[in-house]
Design a protein around this motif. Sequence first.
Motif, PDB file in Angstrom:
ATOM      1  N   LEU A 163       0.890  -1.195   0.032  1.00  0.00           N
ATOM      2  CA  LEU A 163       0.387   0.530  -0.224  1.00  0.00           C
ATOM      3  C   LEU A 163       0.742   1.657   0.026  1.00  0.00           C
ATOM      4  N   GLY A 164       1.615   1.232   1.093  1.00  0.00           N
ATOM      5  CA  GLY A 164       2.364   2.696   1.161  1.00  0.00           C
ATOM      6  C   GLY A 164       4.185   3.015  -0.145  1.00  0.00           C
ATOM      7  N   PHE A 165       3.968   1.856  -0.717  1.00  0.00           N
ATOM      8  CA  PHE A 165       4.623   2.049  -1.995  1.00  0.00           C
ATOM      9  C   PHE A 165       4.040   2.397  -3.243  1.00  0.00           C
ATOM     10  N   ASN A 168       0.017   3.281  -3.805  1.00  0.00           N
ATOM     11  CA  ASN A 168       0.136   4.324  -4.117  1.00  0.00           C
ATOM     12  C   ASN A 168       0.619   4.740  -5.465  1.00  0.00           C
ATOM     13  N   MET A 169       1.858   4.104  -6.354  1.00  0.00           N
ATOM     14  CA  MET A 169       1.808   4.401  -7.747  1.00  0.00           C
ATOM     15  C   MET A 169       0.974   4.153  -8.551  1.00  0.00           C
ATOM     16  N   SER A 174      -3.019   5.975 -11.606  1.00  0.00           N
ATOM     17  CA  SER A 174      -4.627   6.248 -11.677  1.00  0.00           C
ATOM     18  C   SER A 174      -5.210   7.658 -12.788  1.00  0.00           C
ATOM     19  N   ILE A 175      -4.793   8.924 -11.371  1.00  0.00           N
ATOM     20  CA  ILE A 175      -4.897  10.077 -11.575  1.00  0.00           C
ATOM     21  C   ILE A 175      -4.292  10.467 -12.831  1.00  0.00           C
ATOM     22  N   GLY A 176      -2.583  10.914 -12.628  1.00  0.00           N
ATOM     23  CA  GLY A 176      -2.407  11.436 -13.967  1.00  0.00           C
ATOM     24  C   GLY A 176      -2.500  10.514 -15.466  1.00  0.00           C
ATOM     25  N   ILE A 402       6.800   8.798  -9.523  1.00  0.00           N
ATOM     26  CA  ILE A 402       7.228   8.652 -10.304  1.00  0.00           C
ATOM     27  C   ILE A 402       5.844   7.640 -10.798  1.00  0.00           C
ATOM     28  N   GLY A 403       5.282   6.971  -9.694  1.00  0.00           N
ATOM     29  CA  GLY A 403       3.453   6.530 -10.404  1.00  0.00           C
ATOM     30  C   GLY A 403       2.837   6.590 -11.154  1.00  0.00           C
ATOM     31  N   SER A 404       3.241   8.363 -11.464  1.00  0.00           N
ATOM     32  CA  SER A 404       2.345   8.814 -12.383  1.00  0.00           C
ATOM     33  C   SER A 404       2.227   8.504 -13.733  1.00  0.00           C
TER      34      SER A 404
END
Length: 450
Positions: A163-165, A168-169, A174-176, A402-404
């Motif tokens: 969850l934390g790493f 959240n990526m 998904s937002i990006g 990074i995840g975005s």
Amino acid sequence: MEFVAKVVECVNTFLWDYALLILLLGAGIIYSFSLKFIQVRKFGAGMKALFGNFSLHGGKGENGLSSFQALTTAIAAQVGTGNIAGAATAIASGGPGSIFWMWVSAFFGMATIYAEAVMAQHTRKLENGHYVGGPVYYIKYVFKGRFGKFLAGFFSVAIILALGFMGNMVQSNSIGAAFNNAFHVPKLAVGICVAVIAGIIFIGGIKRIASFTEKIVPIMALLYIIGCLVILVMHLPGVGTAFKDIFVGAFAPQAIAGGALGVTVQKAMRFGVARGLFSNEAGMGSTPHAHATAEVKDPCDQGIIAMMGVFIDTFIILTLTALVILSTGVLGNGQTGSELAQSAFNVGFGNFGNIFIALCMLFFAFTTIVGWYYFGEVNVRHLFGNGAVKVYAVIVVICVIIGSTLKVDLVWDMADMFNGLMVLPNLIALLGCLAIVRKLTKKSEKSKEK
């Protein structure tokens, strides 16, 4: 890397297609019968507590949160992109009947999450002036010695990674993607903005996180519910057909269009139960961290209100997503996940559909980032102490950025794997807590009868 990817794929197949379906559903059934279907008996009390505690300005507690704040922090994590993409994936893969099995899993999951919240309250500690609790505390409470320490440590590592790493990526991606599709904004710019706002909330600790979620969660839920209802009114004749397809598809998928796609009862059940449990997080060990912080007189009171989180997540938000997809007639167009949901909203809202989904993704994913950060933080403190929290926060902020911009399938698959692995020690502990939860429930109910 190819070998690692295959190993992760095999583990995920075993966990999500077989082991976790049996264990999570089994735990829910055991608790439902042991507690005399508390999700039915106390449903009215739960709704009354939910609306009776409704507030946008927090509680008066010095060491914890109000019951409503704890619930909204839990719902912030429960209601994420899975409520849009998860329902769509289940329908595309398991047919309309998968929604019925989502309801079944959520019904039994309400008993499981009741037990999680009760045990989180019963075993919580007062640390640095604030209540903290969660699976690591009730795991060590039930299992003493090395075995308990091992299970607790295993859970902590798994939830921090899942969850934390990595989780959240997934959310920031998904937002990006949603904002890039709707407004053509560079994904990196979106990721940086999300990371900065999230970082400010993280720094404020649980009080600021709760203050944020108690205001945003009701707004995001209301926005999405209104949007779905508008589309359903516009396609009213299709709503009746949608319900018919759900019930027929659950037991006789060959009788509807899904049958032509090779959908079987087993397939409908598998995808419905798996996506439902993944979305509402009942039995996964995440939401107890939030429920442990509530200042309530009786642990069972928080257990009752915790059940409302599963109800809102699955029976309201996930169901509305499913009805929108089925009533607009987009099923079978070759799309799945968020793309299928987006097509349904485009049918209803035209070009505004992309904007609506982008805004919903922002609310859903961002609140999940905040909730998941806190769940990881509790376990970082448990493993490494208070000094490690700042380092953890910085890493999470970097992961959000990074995840975005980057979607690596292996990272996404590993997030699913660790998500599944963290369930195992939590379920083992919950089954070990059965007698304790039953005793606390009986004591609570007797005291209220007087």
